[in-house]
Design an enzyme around this catalytic site. Structure first.
Site, PDB file in Angstrom:
ATOM      1  N   LYS A  54       0.808  -1.224   0.000  1.00 40.92           N
ATOM      2  CA  LYS A  54       0.000   0.000   0.000  1.00 40.92           C
ATOM      3  C   LYS A  54       0.840   1.272   0.000  1.00 40.92           C
ATOM      4  O   LYS A  54       0.378   2.318  -0.477  1.00 40.92           O
ATOM      5  CB  LYS A  54      -0.975  -0.018   1.186  1.00 40.92           C
ATOM      6  CG  LYS A  54      -1.904  -1.234   1.200  1.00 40.92           C
ATOM      7  CD  LYS A  54      -2.700  -1.398  -0.085  1.00 40.92           C
ATOM      8  CE  LYS A  54      -3.395  -2.755  -0.170  1.00 40.92           C
ATOM      9  NZ  LYS A  54      -4.046  -2.988  -1.469  1.00 40.92           N
ATOM     10  N   HIS A 112     -16.002  -2.776   7.299  1.00 40.19           N
ATOM     11  CA  HIS A 112     -15.300  -2.893   6.026  1.00 40.19           C
ATOM     12  C   HIS A 112     -15.887  -3.948   5.103  1.00 40.19           C
ATOM     13  O   HIS A 112     -15.302  -4.274   4.074  1.00 40.19           O
ATOM     14  CB  HIS A 112     -13.799  -3.116   6.234  1.00 40.19           C
ATOM     15  CG  HIS A 112     -13.204  -2.111   7.180  1.00 40.19           C
ATOM     16  ND1 HIS A 112     -13.326  -0.753   6.969  1.00 40.19           N
ATOM     17  CD2 HIS A 112     -12.537  -2.253   8.333  1.00 40.19           C
ATOM     18  CE1 HIS A 112     -12.750  -0.112   7.971  1.00 40.19           C
ATOM     19  NE2 HIS A 112     -12.268  -0.987   8.816  1.00 40.19           N
ATOM     20  N   GLU A 131      -1.702   8.161   7.569  1.00 42.22           N
ATOM     21  CA  GLU A 131      -2.469   9.088   6.728  1.00 42.22           C
ATOM     22  C   GLU A 131      -3.314   9.975   7.631  1.00 42.22           C
ATOM     23  O   GLU A 131      -3.695   9.561   8.726  1.00 42.22           O
ATOM     24  CB  GLU A 131      -3.457   8.314   5.832  1.00 42.22           C
ATOM     25  CG  GLU A 131      -2.864   7.600   4.665  1.00 42.22           C
ATOM     26  CD  GLU A 131      -3.907   6.811   3.865  1.00 42.22           C
ATOM     27  OE1 GLU A 131      -3.518   6.205   2.864  1.00 42.22           O
ATOM     28  OE2 GLU A 131      -5.097   6.786   4.253  1.00 42.22           O
ATOM     29  N   ARG A 169      -8.466  -6.925  -9.260  1.00 42.29           N
ATOM     30  CA  ARG A 169      -9.351  -8.072  -9.512  1.00 42.29           C
ATOM     31  C   ARG A 169     -10.706  -7.569 -10.021  1.00 42.29           C
ATOM     32  O   ARG A 169     -10.979  -6.380  -9.986  1.00 42.29           O
ATOM     33  CB  ARG A 169      -9.582  -8.820  -8.208  1.00 42.29           C
ATOM     34  CG  ARG A 169     -10.240  -7.913  -7.148  1.00 42.29           C
ATOM     35  CD  ARG A 169     -10.753  -8.628  -5.930  1.00 42.29           C
ATOM     36  NE  ARG A 169     -11.554  -7.759  -5.098  1.00 42.29           N
ATOM     37  CZ  ARG A 169     -11.094  -6.936  -4.164  1.00 42.29           C
ATOM     38  NH1 ARG A 169      -9.795  -6.853  -3.951  1.00 42.29           N
ATOM     39  NH2 ARG A 169     -11.905  -6.174  -3.470  1.00 42.29           N
TER      40      ARG A 169
END
Ligand code: MV4
Length: 505
Positions: free
Chosen positions: A116, A235, A200, A291
């Site tokens: 990431k 999530h 972040e 994907r």
């Protein structure tokens, strides 16, 4: 066109891919575990290979077993679906090394986007806006603290090898950053075997916008507009739609162009998705998923493009069959994920045998499912049973249609989240498009077990059927339990009280 494909997956996505392949005349090979002997994906494939016991680590996640099945059946390509091995660079590499076509991007693209922090660096270099934060993993708690004071609180610590929200940690006070860094690094090492953590700025009420991409390796990269996936629980997405109701044409163009820049930066081939967070008129790159996604049908509805067909064409060496300007955006589509979870019981995973199944239909309705009557729902795999998708000319009518379709859906024998979905599609903030990733936590009333919850419905249905049998002295007709509401029930007035001889059974 490739001659044959092994589908390295199960459930609804395996069936979706098999259907797409069959339409193109591609021979299909399913793989299955002991737990999936009679599954629909096994029944629909031209050939099926048992690859191991129920435990995914010894079947669907076992690269050697999957490749062995491809070798013995003479498959020329492998489609990974989503989940399982779909984003494992080592799998994509092993497929290619075995001389087979991997239906997806290159192993190198999968690897780069799986890291990431590398993804953030590559995107920032390509001029894609990223959330303010670090470009590489942090070295220490004190470095984390420094960065936090630069980007401003609150911040979120994320695992570089994570993604999808796994291992996220929000920190609101500067004096808590260092300790949170240590805990996040420990957790990341335990979960992913890699303790790298980055930071972040944390956006409080963002909306989740993602853009569908396609690249073909001939320099053509297009986007197929955006989806909004703001209704999520821990999530896990529950409802997705296309297009997003909050973007105007100008923002839609900007986010689409940013996604294409992102794809070009990594020479993207095949279907992919760029996720953005959107808040206060600004959008920021979050992750790139290499994907086909669960929610791809909403994009198929509004563009008319068959994404699985495109995947097979591109994997066969063909170019993308449309230019950017030719890709339509028409009407509105909504997807509800139907999972075997008890929404009024803390989303506890539910198990059981599917005893009765009524699949919605009619105009603008699509069901992508992976179950049939007799399917045993256990705890070995993901709880997704199927997806109900509706399309209509505008959002309001797509929601009305979803309400109607959810009313037609019956899955008896295992608890599902459908009763919660029926409430959401009537909830005023959802109807008004007032969405955010915090939607479900901000609507706790949706989880109150009320008079129309599943057990009340079942009790009332049972009492009504018993009474009917007693009075009529004939077997009671079958009745879609989704149509029964405690509050609607009046003795003798419901349709199933009509005599069987009238053909209403
Ligand atoms: C965030 C965020 C706020 N600020 N990053 C969760 C899933 C993973 N892909 C990233 N996630 C988030 N990252 C910053 N800097 C909020 C979330 C988030 C979220 C994102 C998308 C959809 C639902 C979500 C629910 C909670 C948190």
């Amino acid at each position: 066109m490739i001659e044959s494909v092994l589908v390295a997956n199960r459930g609804e996505i395996a069936l979706r891919v098999i259907r797409g392949a069959r339409e193109l005349g591609i021979r299909t090979i399913a793989v299955f575990s002991d737990a999936d002997r009679d599954s629909p994906h096994v029944v629909h494939a031209d050939k099926a290979v048992l690859i191991g016991p129920a435990a995914a680590s010894r079947s669907y996640l076992d690269i050697d077993k999957v490749l062995e099945a491809a070798r013995t059946t003479g498959a020329v390509a492998v489609h990974p679906g989503y989940g399982f091995l779909a984003e494992r660079a080592d799998f994509a590499r092993a497929v290619a090394d075995a001389g087979l076509v991997f239906v997806g991007p290159t192993a190198e693209t999968i690897r780069a986007m799986g890291d990431k922090t590398e993804a953030r660096r590559r995107m920032a270099d390509a001029g894609v806006p990223v959330v303010p934060g670090t470009a590489s993993p942090l070295g220490s708690g004190s470095e984390a603290r420094e960065v936090a004071s630069e980007v401003g609180l609150p911040v979120v610590l994320k695992a570089a090898a994570g993604g999808g929200g796994k291992g996220m940690r929000v920190v609101r006070r500067l004096d808590e950053v260092a300790a949170a860094f240590d805990a996040a690094a420990r957790e990341a090492r335990a979960a992913f075997g890699d303790g790298s953590v980055y930071v972040e700025r944390f956006l409080e009420r963002p909306r989740h916008i993602e853009v569908q991409l396609f690249g073909d390796g001939f320099g053509n990269v297009v986007h197929l507009h955006e989806r909004e996936c703001s209704i999520q629980r821990r999530h896990q997405k529950l409802i997705e739609e296309a297009p997003s109701s909050l973007l105007g044409p100008e923002e839609r163009r900007a986010v689409g162009e940013a996604a294409v820049r992102a794809a070009r930066a990594v020479d993207y081939i095949g279907a992919g998705t760029v996720e953005f967070l959107y808040q206060d008129g600004e959008f920021f790159f979050l992750e790139m998923n290499t994907r086909l996604q669960v929610e791809h049908p909403v994009t198929e509805f509004v563009t008319g493009v068959d994404l699985v067909e495109w995947q097979f064409r591109v994997a066969s060496g063909e170019a993308i069959p449309m230019r950017q300007s030719e890709i339509p955006l028409r009407g509105h589509a909504i997807e509800c994920r139907i999972t075997s979870e008890s929404p009024f019981d803390g989303f506890l995973p539910a198990t059981g045998t599917v005893r009765h199944l009524a699949i919605p239909g009619g105009p603008g309705v699509r069901w992508d499912g992976g179950i049939g009557v007799g399917s045993e729902i256990g705890l070995h795999y993901d709880p997704l049973l199927g997806k109900l998708i509706t399309w209509a000319p505008d959002r309001e009518s797509a929601i009305r249609r979803m309400k109607r379709a959810l009313g037609e859906l019956t899955i008896a024998g295992v608890s599902t989240c459908a009763p919660l979905l029926r409430r959401i599609v009537e909830e005023p903030d959802f109807l008004a498009g007032r969405l955010s990733t915090a939607y479900l936590t901000e609507h706790p009333e949706l989880f109150d077990a009320g008079l129309d919850d599943a057990s009340h419905t079942a009790a009332v249905a049972a009492a009504a059927l018993l009474e009917h049998e007693r009075r009529a002295a004939v077997p009671a007709p079958r009745m879609p339990h989704g149509a029964v509401r405690f509050s609607d029930w009046r003795a003798g007035t419901a349709p199933w009280f009509a005599p069987v001889a009238d053909g209403n059974g």
